[in-house]
Write a protein that holds these residues in place. Structure first.
Motif, PDB file in Angstrom:
ATOM      1  N   ASP A  78       0.824  -1.212   0.000  1.00 59.98           N
ATOM      2  CA  ASP A  78       0.000   0.000   0.000  1.00 59.98           C
ATOM      3  C   ASP A  78       0.857   1.259   0.000  1.00 59.98           C
ATOM      4  OD1 ASP A  78      -2.714  -1.306   0.426  1.00 59.98           O
ATOM      5  OD2 ASP A  78      -1.588  -2.101   2.128  1.00 59.98           O
ATOM      6  N   ILE A  79       2.022   1.174   0.632  1.00 61.81           N
ATOM      7  CA  ILE A  79       2.977   2.281   0.689  1.00 61.81           C
ATOM      8  C   ILE A  79       4.354   1.720   0.377  1.00 61.81           C
ATOM      9  CG2 ILE A  79       3.974   4.132   2.102  1.00 61.81           C
ATOM     10  CD1 ILE A  79       1.545   3.829   3.981  1.00 61.81           C
ATOM     11  N   VAL A  80       5.068   2.368  -0.523  1.00 64.03           N
ATOM     12  CA  VAL A  80       6.425   1.925  -0.871  1.00 64.03           C
ATOM     13  C   VAL A  80       7.399   3.078  -0.682  1.00 64.03           C
ATOM     14  CG1 VAL A  80       7.948   1.125  -2.714  1.00 64.03           C
ATOM     15  CG2 VAL A  80       5.673   0.133  -2.481  1.00 64.03           C
ATOM     16  N   ILE A 107       8.018   2.223 -10.211  1.00 57.85           N
ATOM     17  CA  ILE A 107       6.813   2.743 -10.862  1.00 57.85           C
ATOM     18  C   ILE A 107       6.236   1.738 -11.860  1.00 57.85           C
ATOM     19  CG2 ILE A 107       6.032   4.484 -12.536  1.00 57.85           C
ATOM     20  CD1 ILE A 107       7.688   6.539 -10.987  1.00 57.85           C
ATOM     21  N   LYS A 108       7.104   0.978 -12.520  1.00 65.32           N
ATOM     22  CA  LYS A 108       6.652  -0.038 -13.479  1.00 65.32           C
ATOM     23  C   LYS A 108       5.947  -1.198 -12.781  1.00 65.32           C
ATOM     24  CE  LYS A 108      10.170   0.710 -17.051  1.00 65.32           C
ATOM     25  NZ  LYS A 108      11.353   0.120 -17.739  1.00 65.32           N
ATOM     26  N   ASN A 109       6.247  -1.411 -11.508  1.00 66.34           N
ATOM     27  CA  ASN A 109       5.724  -2.581 -10.792  1.00 66.34           C
ATOM     28  C   ASN A 109       4.782  -2.236  -9.643  1.00 66.34           C
ATOM     29  OD1 ASN A 109       7.395  -5.151 -11.773  1.00 66.34           O
ATOM     30  ND2 ASN A 109       8.775  -3.389 -11.754  1.00 66.34           N
ATOM     31  N   LEU A 110       4.497  -0.958  -9.469  1.00 64.63           N
ATOM     32  CA  LEU A 110       3.704  -0.508  -8.336  1.00 64.63           C
ATOM     33  C   LEU A 110       2.208  -0.579  -8.625  1.00 64.63           C
ATOM     34  CD1 LEU A 110       4.463   0.638  -5.541  1.00 64.63           C
ATOM     35  CD2 LEU A 110       4.345   2.923  -6.523  1.00 64.63           C
ATOM     36  N   LYS A 112      -1.295   0.798  -8.898  1.00 59.23           N
ATOM     37  CA  LYS A 112      -1.642   2.167  -9.299  1.00 59.23           C
ATOM     38  C   LYS A 112      -2.299   2.988  -8.181  1.00 59.23           C
ATOM     39  CE  LYS A 112       0.094   1.555 -13.300  1.00 59.23           C
ATOM     40  NZ  LYS A 112       1.438   2.134 -13.556  1.00 59.23           N
ATOM     41  N   LYS A 113      -2.756   2.323  -7.130  1.00 58.36           N
ATOM     42  CA  LYS A 113      -3.357   3.032  -5.998  1.00 58.36           C
ATOM     43  C   LYS A 113      -2.361   3.256  -4.859  1.00 58.36           C
ATOM     44  CE  LYS A 113      -8.066   1.313  -6.806  1.00 58.36           C
ATOM     45  NZ  LYS A 113      -9.204   0.566  -6.208  1.00 58.36           N
ATOM     46  N   ALA A 114      -1.150   2.766  -5.031  1.00 56.85           N
ATOM     47  CA  ALA A 114      -0.167   2.795  -3.939  1.00 56.85           C
ATOM     48  C   ALA A 114       0.417   4.187  -3.723  1.00 56.85           C
ATOM     49  CB  ALA A 114       0.952   1.803  -4.225  1.00 56.85           C
ATOM     50  N   ILE A 115       0.873   4.405  -2.497  1.00 55.62           N
ATOM     51  CA  ILE A 115       1.571   5.631  -2.119  1.00 55.62           C
ATOM     52  C   ILE A 115       3.067   5.405  -2.328  1.00 55.62           C
ATOM     53  CG2 ILE A 115       2.086   7.219  -0.225  1.00 55.62           C
ATOM     54  CD1 ILE A 115      -0.847   7.255  -1.117  1.00 55.62           C
ATOM     55  N   LEU A 116       3.720   6.352  -2.989  1.00 58.93           N
ATOM     56  CA  LEU A 116       5.167   6.291  -3.190  1.00 58.93           C
ATOM     57  C   LEU A 116       5.826   7.381  -2.346  1.00 58.93           C
ATOM     58  CD1 LEU A 116       7.616   5.119  -4.715  1.00 58.93           C
ATOM     59  CD2 LEU A 116       7.174   6.783  -6.545  1.00 58.93           C
ATOM     60  N   TRP A 132       4.658  10.234 -11.110  1.00 60.90           N
ATOM     61  CA  TRP A 132       3.680   9.470 -10.315  1.00 60.90           C
ATOM     62  C   TRP A 132       2.632  10.467  -9.843  1.00 60.90           C
ATOM     63  CZ3 TRP A 132       2.675   4.593 -10.287  1.00 60.90           C
ATOM     64  CH2 TRP A 132       1.910   4.009  -9.274  1.00 60.90           C
ATOM     65  N   PRO A 133       1.364  10.083  -9.742  1.00 62.00           N
ATOM     66  CA  PRO A 133       0.323  11.037  -9.325  1.00 62.00           C
ATOM     67  C   PRO A 133       0.727  11.774  -8.056  1.00 62.00           C
ATOM     68  CG  PRO A 133      -0.691   8.989 -10.022  1.00 62.00           C
ATOM     69  CD  PRO A 133       0.792   8.746 -10.015  1.00 62.00           C
ATOM     70  N   LYS A 134       0.665  13.095  -8.100  1.00 63.63           N
ATOM     71  CA  LYS A 134       1.189  13.898  -6.996  1.00 63.63           C
ATOM     72  C   LYS A 134       0.407  13.707  -5.698  1.00 63.63           C
ATOM     73  CE  LYS A 134       4.662  15.640  -9.187  1.00 63.63           C
ATOM     74  NZ  LYS A 134       4.667  14.718 -10.319  1.00 63.63           N
ATOM     75  N   ASN A 135      -0.855  13.319  -5.780  1.00 66.96           N
ATOM     76  CA  ASN A 135      -1.610  13.060  -4.547  1.00 66.96           C
ATOM     77  C   ASN A 135      -1.267  11.695  -3.943  1.00 66.96           C
ATOM     78  OD1 ASN A 135      -2.853  11.558  -6.545  1.00 66.96           O
ATOM     79  ND2 ASN A 135      -4.918  11.929  -5.792  1.00 66.96           N
ATOM     80  N   GLN A 136      -0.342  10.968  -4.597  1.00 68.98           N
ATOM     81  CA  GLN A 136       0.138   9.686  -4.079  1.00 68.98           C
ATOM     82  C   GLN A 136       1.662   9.688  -3.930  1.00 68.98           C
ATOM     83  OE1 GLN A 136      -2.883   7.736  -7.196  1.00 68.98           O
ATOM     84  NE2 GLN A 136      -1.519   6.216  -6.314  1.00 68.98           N
TER      85      GLN A 136
END
Length: 281
Positions: A78-80, A107-110, A112-116, A132-136
């Motif tokens: 959920d968070i990486v 990013i290739k393996n995350l 799409k809903k995960a937090i980076l 990566w989406p800035k809200n994530q």
């Protein structure tokens, strides 16, 4: 509430200490490293890097630590955290090649809903350019001290979090994770957080340098710096935890890197300051 699965990419000194601290809070932790040898060592409940009490805590939390060379395993997280140590050369300049490659790989393996979260130290402006989406996407300031590296992630004084904008709310998933550590959370822009880490180290550098200068003066005028230290520690503007004992000066790479980064920012923005130049010398 179901606890998030947390991933750490890079089992360097930074990543391993944070992964163990996270597992100690009863999270399941996916620990990726590209080094097959490092993962073999970790799977034997040993550590490829030395840190006081680290191996003891790896053994204690081993059931919650999944050490792997398979990057695809982070998909369930959920968070990486990107947690690879950033090397510096003898001029204090960072080599971000490995970090950039890891971010692209993640990013290739995350999911799409995960937090980076970028945990390793990067210069101001770095996070803004990550695809990566800035809200994530977040930057988390780390302040490890060699020899006491487990204390910081186990018992953090505060979390400094960089997000897309100053007033941007931290994702609830990420906030739930941070709240487990029961310390203040300070949210600011990516650039402010990236510079906050540098600012902390510059203040430390200036304190160490000032202490060394004054200690040397004491020797010349028959004063005793050890006698003076308590009077500074009892001043609330300085404090009992200040770096007041003289020593060999700054070392270890991280402080030099921040000093060099600040020096380069000063040059890039045409800001002249003799104090920064003197610290660098």
């Amino acid at each position: 509430m179901k606890k998030s699965i947390i991933g750490y990419v890079g089992m360097s000194h930074l990543g391993l200490n944070y992964a163990v601290a996270t597992a100690n809070k009863n999270f399941q932790v996916c620990c990726f490293d590209s080094s097959i040898e490092n993962i073999k060592i970790l799977k034997k409940k040993k550590s490829p890097v030395y840190e006081k009490n680290l191996e003891t805590n790896i053994k204690k939390n081993f059931s919650k630590l999944n050490f792997t060379n398979e990057i695809k395993n982070i998909f369930k997280c959920d968070i990486v955290f990107i947690s690879q140590d950033v090397p510096t050369n003898n001029q204090g300049k960072s080599n971000l090649d490995t970090v950039n490659k890891l971010i692209k790989l993640v990013i290739k393996n995350l999911n799409k809903k995960a937090i980076l979260v970028i945990l390793c130290q990067v210069p101001p402006g770095f996070c803004r350019n990550i695809d990566w989406p800035k809200n994530q996407l977040y930057y988390q300031v780390e302040t490890l001290i060699f020899g006491k590296a487990l204390e910081r992630p186990f018992f953090p004084e505060r979390f400094i979090i960089g997000s897309d904008r100053n007033n941007n709310k931290i994702s609830q998933v990420y906030k739930n994770y941070l709240k487990v550590f029961k310390c203040p959370i300070i949210n600011m822009s990516y650039e402010s957080a990236e510079l906050a880490k540098i600012s902390i180290n510059i203040y430390l550098i200036s304190t160490v340098t000032t202490s060394n200068i004054l200690s040397e003066i004491c020797e010349k005028i028959n004063a005793n710096w050890k006698d003076i230290i308590p009077s500074l520690q009892l001043d609330k503007r300085i404090g009992k935890f200040a770096y007041l004992n003289p020593g060999l000066g700054i070392s270890g790479g991280n402080l030099e890197r921040d000093l060099n980064t600040l020096f380069e920012l000063q040059k890039k923005n045409n800001l002249y300051n003799q104090f920064i130049k003197n610290l660098k010398q």
